[in-house]
Design an enzyme around this catalytic site. Sequence first.
Site, PDB file in Angstrom:
ATOM      1  N   GLU A  10      28.750  29.646  60.630  1.00  0.00           N
ATOM      2  CA  GLU A  10      29.284  30.960  60.968  1.00  0.00           C
ATOM      3  C   GLU A  10      28.264  31.754  61.787  1.00  0.00           C
ATOM      4  O   GLU A  10      27.058  31.498  61.695  1.00  0.00           O
ATOM      5  CB  GLU A  10      29.588  31.735  59.677  1.00  0.00           C
ATOM      6  CG  GLU A  10      30.585  31.047  58.733  1.00  0.00           C
ATOM      7  CD  GLU A  10      32.046  31.185  59.169  1.00  0.00           C
ATOM      8  OE1 GLU A  10      32.314  31.368  60.376  1.00  0.00           O
ATOM      9  OE2 GLU A  10      32.925  31.092  58.295  1.00  0.00           O
ATOM     10  N   HIS A  29      32.671  29.932  65.295  1.00  0.00           N
ATOM     11  CA  HIS A  29      32.027  28.948  64.423  1.00  0.00           C
ATOM     12  C   HIS A  29      32.384  27.525  64.847  1.00  0.00           C
ATOM     13  O   HIS A  29      33.454  27.276  65.396  1.00  0.00           O
ATOM     14  CB  HIS A  29      32.311  29.198  62.926  1.00  0.00           C
ATOM     15  CG  HIS A  29      33.683  28.849  62.448  1.00  0.00           C
ATOM     16  ND1 HIS A  29      34.268  29.485  61.370  1.00  0.00           N
ATOM     17  CD2 HIS A  29      34.597  27.937  62.854  1.00  0.00           C
ATOM     18  CE1 HIS A  29      35.456  28.962  61.154  1.00  0.00           C
ATOM     19  NE2 HIS A  29      35.690  28.026  62.032  1.00  0.00           N
TER      20      HIS A  29
HETATM   21  C1  F6R Z   1      37.233  22.214  60.388  1.00  0.00           C
HETATM   22  C2  F6R Z   1      36.161  23.017  60.986  1.00  0.00           C
HETATM   23  C3  F6R Z   1      36.436  24.334  61.649  1.00  0.00           C
HETATM   24  C4  F6R Z   1      37.724  24.349  62.480  1.00  0.00           C
HETATM   25  C5  F6R Z   1      37.948  25.744  63.064  1.00  0.00           C
HETATM   26  C6  F6R Z   1      39.255  25.809  63.832  1.00  0.00           C
HETATM   27  O1  F6R Z   1      36.738  21.032  59.837  1.00  0.00           O
HETATM   28  O2  F6R Z   1      35.046  22.648  60.894  1.00  0.00           O
HETATM   29  O3  F6R Z   1      35.353  24.673  62.468  1.00  0.00           O
HETATM   30  O4  F6R Z   1      37.640  23.401  63.504  1.00  0.00           O
HETATM   31  O5  F6R Z   1      37.976  26.682  62.050  1.00  0.00           O
HETATM   32  O6  F6R Z   1      40.306  25.653  62.929  1.00  0.00           O
HETATM   33  P1  F6R Z   1      41.807  25.476  63.440  1.00  0.00           P
HETATM   34  O7  F6R Z   1      41.848  24.188  64.175  1.00  0.00           O
HETATM   35  O8  F6R Z   1      42.628  25.417  62.170  1.00  0.00           O
HETATM   36  O9  F6R Z   1      42.106  26.655  64.286  1.00  0.00           O
END
Ligand code: F6R
Length: 242
Positions: free
Chosen positions: A143, A138
Amino acid sequence: MNRLIFQSNEELNKAGAGLIISLLHTKPNAVLGLATGRTPTGIYAELVKAYRRDAVRFDHCRTFNLDEYIGLPREHSESFFTYMEKHLFSQVNLSSSQTHLPDGSAADPHAEAARYDALLNSVGQIDLQILGIGHNGHIGFNEPSGALTSATHVVELDERTRQANARSFSSIDDVPTQAITMGIGSIMKAKTVLLVVSGEDKAEIVHRSLTGPITTQCPASLLQTHPSLIVMMDTAAAKLFR
Ligand code: F6R
């Protein structure tokens, strides 16, 4: 696509912040698209350090966040509003009139998504969109699905996304089931996209997204078609590229 691999997270964070700082030097009124989560915290920390040593100012820029949970008050410790305040907004000269996130506590989330989309369209184009990537591919909270939505919209969060984000909540039951996210259209319209990926747990998905088939079942794979994509990875995330 410009793929950059860094030996350490420190170098990656400095390079990510450096890109934003150069943009603000050449275009002080740039529009920044921002992400939350684990990935960009180091970049925001570097921006704060740069601001403190007078290497960057934010007077004329505007920021638009990718997404926000539905159902959490803005002040909730796990809202993306609180995250942004804590990691960036309150630490540099960014006032509330310059920063924008969808309001996940709005009484009508669909109307709020439409309001946010109109606001995004009124600025025309994001100059630099920062993205992380989910383990399921995503981007924002777009998603995997049979079809993707171009405009800002309400989404049901994947169980995998809720599990991944549960780390900051007291239990999985407290993780919201829905969010408002910028759509694929706004992300793809950004002048430049900076995809930041760190950690071995993201190695497979970033490799598949950037080298595999372009499919709505892996929303990040659409980035292969973006005319100005920069990918910054640490060596662990990049291990399948070598
Ligand atoms: C956050 C977002 C998500 C995150 C992704 C990765 O604003 O849009 O797409 O970038 O879920 O999350 P982390 O960096 O926590 O692994």
